[in-house]
Design a protein around this motif. Structure first.
Motif, PDB file in Angstrom:
ATOM      1  N   UNK A 232       0.832  -1.214   0.000  1.00 62.51           N
ATOM      2  CA  UNK A 232       0.000   0.000   0.000  1.00 62.51           C
ATOM      3  C   UNK A 232       0.863   1.259   0.000  1.00 62.51           C
ATOM      4  N   UNK A 233       0.371   2.296  -0.660  1.00 64.34           N
ATOM      5  CA  UNK A 233       1.168   3.522  -0.827  1.00 64.34           C
ATOM      6  C   UNK A 233       1.561   4.138   0.511  1.00 64.34           C
ATOM      7  N   UNK A 234       0.674   4.026   1.533  1.00 64.01           N
ATOM      8  CA  UNK A 234       0.980   4.664   2.816  1.00 64.01           C
ATOM      9  C   UNK A 234       2.060   3.902   3.597  1.00 64.01           C
ATOM     10  N   UNK A 235       2.449   2.714   3.102  1.00 59.51           N
ATOM     11  CA  UNK A 235       3.463   1.926   3.804  1.00 59.51           C
ATOM     12  C   UNK A 235       4.799   1.857   3.058  1.00 59.51           C
ATOM     13  N   UNK A 236       4.862   2.425   1.862  1.00 60.00           N
ATOM     14  CA  UNK A 236       6.088   2.293   1.057  1.00 60.00           C
ATOM     15  C   UNK A 236       7.283   2.986   1.706  1.00 60.00           C
ATOM     16  N   UNK A 237       7.045   4.144   2.309  1.00 60.10           N
ATOM     17  CA  UNK A 237       8.141   4.844   2.992  1.00 60.10           C
ATOM     18  C   UNK A 237       8.624   4.032   4.190  1.00 60.10           C
ATOM     19  N   UNK A 238       7.669   3.406   4.922  1.00 55.51           N
ATOM     20  CA  UNK A 238       8.033   2.584   6.082  1.00 55.51           C
ATOM     21  C   UNK A 238       8.844   1.366   5.646  1.00 55.51           C
ATOM     22  N   UNK A 239       8.510   0.786   4.479  1.00 56.30           N
ATOM     23  CA  UNK A 239       9.249  -0.367   3.976  1.00 56.30           C
ATOM     24  C   UNK A 239      10.682   0.033   3.620  1.00 56.30           C
ATOM     25  N   UNK A 240      10.834   1.183   2.979  1.00 49.65           N
ATOM     26  CA  UNK A 240      12.183   1.659   2.631  1.00 49.65           C
ATOM     27  C   UNK A 240      13.025   1.906   3.870  1.00 49.65           C
TER      28      UNK A 240
END
Length: 331
Positions: free
Chosen positions: A57-65
């Motif tokens: 999900x787009x709202x989690x992509x920064x957290x994954x990085x």
């Protein structure tokens, strides 16, 4: 994405509970507790990166990085919903996905003991589903929520990370809030949930002292709180909760628990004669005897009280297994 969707379709068709995908290794399914590799191309770095770009999900992509791991729920039309954990191992991407059935099973289908129905119908108190990972806690919790939804006019609010089963309003009104998407954290969600006029609050997992204290407060003010905890039997669940708190606070929390706890249901999955899985359930109800033992910090006596509390509706794992053998469900 075509290959990825074919893998997911094969997992659902093969009745797999989980699937494991990592760069450079065969795709593996877990079917009836056994790990089985499937005939699919070996995942490459490039392929995996494309899949992640599509499913995270787009709202989690920064957290994954930033964190190199993330949890979310992934839905494919015509295939199903999957609870997904993406992570790194050896510097390369991997993921574990659990297939979540779209239809919430009822008590009879799951093979739950009849007392679970009474527990789900409780007006107030804390109900804990205990067990190890993969013991069916989330499914039993969903069945209890759906039972209330089908039979009672209640307002139910869930806090989950991520959302697994999706409910539709029936007799009840249900709001499902996902941590990271609908609320910042379990603590924040629990803080505001009491302002939302709930009758039933479901918390995905008791994971720290703040969420436990909030659940106790909610139960103390007349709400039914359902949640899960990672313990291997019902008797140790009280001690596990106390472990989250500093030593100087444990006596106070223990006394609060003795009055707010409604029941602990601990599950272990056992293979049936037909080659399927069924839960063996240990049940601890907060009877006057159990309450007194918790109050007086005689937690080591809880197991014996469960064994002898059959008339109150309690049962130990051994008694549960014996009943399943007598019913010709297991060997």
């Amino acid at each position: 994405m075509e290959i990825f969707n074919r893998i997911l379709h094969a997992a659902v068709e093969g009745h797999a509970s989980d699937l494991h995908i990592k760069v450079g290794y065969p795709v593996t399914l877990r079917i009836n507790r056994q790990l089985i590799t499937v005939d699919a191309p070996l995942p490459t770095d490039e392929w995996f990166t494309k899949v992640l770009a599509h499913i995270v999900p787009s709202h989690l992509k920064a957290a994954l990085d930033k964190d190199r791991e993330v949890d979310f729920s992934y839905f494919v039309q015509g295939i199903g919903r999957f609870r997904t954990n993406v992570f790194q191992q050896g510097g390369k991407w991997a993921m574990a996905m659990r297939h979540v059935k779209s239809q919430v099973p009822n008590f009879e289908t799951l093979g739950l003991v009849p007392i679970c129905r009474e527990i789900a119908e409780s007006e107030r108190g804390i109900v804990l589903l205990a067990g190890t990972t993969g013991s069916g806690k989330s499914t039993t919790l969903a069945a209890m929520i759906e039972h209330v939804n089908e039979n009672f006019k209640k307002h139910i609010v869930t806090l989950e990370d991520p959302i697994e089963y999706q409910f539709e309003d029936n007799q009840s009104i249900i709001e499902q809030r996902e941590v990271g998407l609908d609320t910042q954290s379990f603590q924040r969600g629990l803080k505001s949930v009491l302002r939302q006029d709930p009758d039933v609050i479901m918390v995905g997992e008791m994971r720290d002292s703040i969420s436990i204290q909030a659940a106790i407060s909610a139960a103390d003010t007349g709400h039914l709180v359902l949640s899960t905890i990672h313990t291997t039997n019902a008797a140790t669940s009280v001690g596990r909760i106390l472990d989250f708190f500093p030593a100087e606070e444990r006596d106070t929390v223990r006394r609060q628990l003795s009055s707010t706890l409604r029941a602990v249901i601990c599950q272990r999955m056992v293979p049936t004669i037909e080659g399927k899985m069924t839960p063996a359930q240990e049940i601890m109800l907060n009877s006057p005897v159990i309450r007194k033992m918790i109050e007086e910090n005689r937690l080591e006596k809880l197991s014996a009280a469960i064994e002898t509390g059959r008339d109150d509706g309690m049962q130990s794992f051994n008694q549960a297994l014996y009943d399943l053998v007598k019913a010709n469900r297991i060997t």
